[in-house]
Design a protein around this motif. Structure first.
Motif, PDB file in Angstrom:
ATOM      1  N   HIS A 253       0.818  -1.207   0.000  1.00 16.52           N
ATOM      2  CA  HIS A 253       0.000   0.000   0.000  1.00 16.52           C
ATOM      3  C   HIS A 253       0.851   1.256   0.000  1.00 16.52           C
ATOM      4  O   HIS A 253       0.468   2.276  -0.555  1.00 16.52           O
TER       5      HIS A 253
ATOM      6  N   ALA B 187       0.565   4.168  -2.811  1.00 18.31           N
ATOM      7  CA  ALA B 187       0.320   5.544  -2.357  1.00 18.31           C
ATOM      8  C   ALA B 187       1.402   6.487  -2.860  1.00 18.31           C
ATOM      9  O   ALA B 187       1.121   7.624  -3.262  1.00 18.31           O
TER      10      ALA B 187
ATOM     11  N   ALA C  10      -5.121   4.069 -11.065  1.00 17.71           N
ATOM     12  CA  ALA C  10      -5.849   3.091 -10.256  1.00 17.71           C
ATOM     13  C   ALA C  10      -6.369   1.949 -11.118  1.00 17.71           C
ATOM     14  O   ALA C  10      -6.277   0.769 -10.737  1.00 17.71           O
TER      15      ALA C  10
ATOM     16  N   ALA D 204     -11.939   8.181  -6.249  1.00 15.09           N
ATOM     17  CA  ALA D 204     -11.797   7.618  -4.908  1.00 15.09           C
ATOM     18  C   ALA D 204     -12.239   6.155  -4.871  1.00 15.09           C
ATOM     19  O   ALA D 204     -11.591   5.313  -4.222  1.00 15.09           O
ATOM     20  N   VAL D 205     -13.328   5.837  -5.562  1.00 10.60           N
ATOM     21  CA  VAL D 205     -13.788   4.446  -5.621  1.00 10.60           C
ATOM     22  C   VAL D 205     -12.751   3.567  -6.311  1.00 10.60           C
ATOM     23  O   VAL D 205     -12.438   2.459  -5.844  1.00 10.60           O
TER      24      VAL D 205
ATOM     25  N   VAL E 186      -9.519   4.123  -6.612  1.00 10.79           N
ATOM     26  CA  VAL E 186      -8.319   4.042  -5.762  1.00 10.79           C
ATOM     27  C   VAL E 186      -8.541   3.055  -4.623  1.00 10.79           C
ATOM     28  O   VAL E 186      -7.664   2.229  -4.308  1.00 10.79           O
ATOM     29  N   ALA E 187      -9.696   3.107  -3.967  1.00  8.63           N
ATOM     30  CA  ALA E 187      -9.998   2.173  -2.883  1.00  8.63           C
ATOM     31  C   ALA E 187     -10.004   0.732  -3.380  1.00  8.63           C
ATOM     32  O   ALA E 187      -9.492  -0.180  -2.707  1.00  8.63           O
ATOM     33  N   THR E 188     -10.556   0.508  -4.563  1.00 11.06           N
ATOM     34  CA  THR E 188     -10.564  -0.836  -5.147  1.00 11.06           C
ATOM     35  C   THR E 188      -9.152  -1.311  -5.450  1.00 11.06           C
ATOM     36  O   THR E 188      -8.806  -2.481  -5.214  1.00 11.06           O
TER      37      THR E 188
ATOM     38  N   PHE F 263      -6.351  -0.425  -3.916  1.00 11.51           N
ATOM     39  CA  PHE F 263      -5.675  -0.764  -2.665  1.00 11.51           C
ATOM     40  C   PHE F 263      -6.170  -2.100  -2.113  1.00 11.51           C
ATOM     41  O   PHE F 263      -5.376  -2.899  -1.603  1.00 11.51           O
ATOM     42  N   ALA F 264      -7.475  -2.345  -2.209  1.00 15.01           N
ATOM     43  CA  ALA F 264      -8.028  -3.599  -1.682  1.00 15.01           C
ATOM     44  C   ALA F 264      -7.514  -4.808  -2.452  1.00 15.01           C
ATOM     45  O   ALA F 264      -7.127  -5.829  -1.860  1.00 15.01           O
TER      46      ALA F 264
END
Length: 279
Positions: free
Chosen positions: A127, A131, A188, A264-265, A267-269, A271-272
């Motif tokens: 991560h 980042a 992303a 943001a969605v 990017v979150a995906t 990282f997950a």
């Protein structure tokens, strides 16, 4: 019957001589790694790649070159109620493709060459690597965009003797922020798909399809609401609102928030999935 030899017990002095106490101190300082180290590493990568030089170079040529060409063909009366950065809008329509491509290549190129294994070996906290890539890329894209759009606005204002009644500095930062977020979205998606061609195609589809599809959705009465929303929030119209070509009260702020939420969605995906999948 043969007698067994009696084992001899070594004296305490002999034990001390056999295993002398030694200590070693490494001359290399040991430091705890943090995000700053990853950012330094990613900055070294992005500025040493030829793809960065080519894509950003073409981006500058498109935004500045087309912008100044348009500026020389306009008149003072064209800027009475328009910002001086309008000529840069025409370059950004094409230039955003460069930032999308670079955003994907920042991470997908490492997956393609297998270099990502070395990266994650050097920095096991994945991560932190992602980042750092996003931070460095966003800063580079935003800085180059501000420079190019601001330069077009500055030269245009000098060519037309400051005849505009509208402040144009907000368009510099909002326009640069919009295209930079598009690049982060592409990064992303590149992390999610791990394939350069597939990620670039996907992001270009997200940009171009909402700009083309409304022409068909506005024909039937039942799909007109969907077509109107696509017309309002697609990338070309969003930039047009930011540069006050398509006049609106908020100046493209709503479109900027929608893009930020979508980014943001993604990017979150990214990282997950990064922590769950093998390299």
């Amino acid at each position: 019957m043969t007698a067994q030899p009696t084992p001899r017990t070594p004296s305490p002095g002999a034990v001390r001589q056999a295993a002398p106490e030694t200590s070693y101190t490494s001359p290399i300082p040991i430091r705890r790694t943090h995000l700053g180290h990853a950012i330094t590493s990613e900055w070294t990568k992005i500025r040493s790649l030829r793809s960065t030089v080519w894509t950003l170079g073409i981006y500058l040529v498109l935004v500045v070159g087309i912008g100044l060409l348009v500026a020389t063909k306009t008149h003072d009366t064209d800027y009475v109620d328009m910002p001086y950065t309008i000529p840069a809008f025409f370059g950004l329509i094409l230039g955003q493709i460069c930032l999308i491509t670079l955003g994907v290549l920042v991470i997908s190129s490492e997956y393609g060459t297998g270099m990502i294994r070395t990266t994650f070996t050097a920095s096991p906290q994945r991560h932190r690597v992602l980042a750092a890539k996003m931070t460095v890329f966003f800063c580079v894209a935003f800085a180059v965009s501000v420079l190019s759009v601001g330069l077009v606005g500055l030269v245009t204002s000098r060519l037309h003797n400051d005849s505009s009644n509208r402040d144009w500095l907000d368009t510099v930062f909002k326009g640069s922020l919009y295209v930079s977020l598009l690049g982060v979205l592409a990064l992303a998606v590149g992390s999610i798909l791990r394939h350069s061609a597939g990620a670039i195609t996907t992001v270009l589809a997200l940009v171009l399809v909402p700009a083309i599809l409304p022409a068909f959705l506005l024909i039937p009465h039942s799909t007109r609401p969907i077509g109107n929303k696509m017309m309002e929030y697609n990338a070309p119209n969003a930039l047009a609102k930011i540069f006050h070509i398509d006049k609106g009260i908020d100046g493209g702020t709503a479109q900027l928030w929608v893009l930020a939420a979508l980014t943001a969605v993604a990017v979150a995906t990214a990282f997950a999935l990064l922590e769950r999948r093998d390299v």
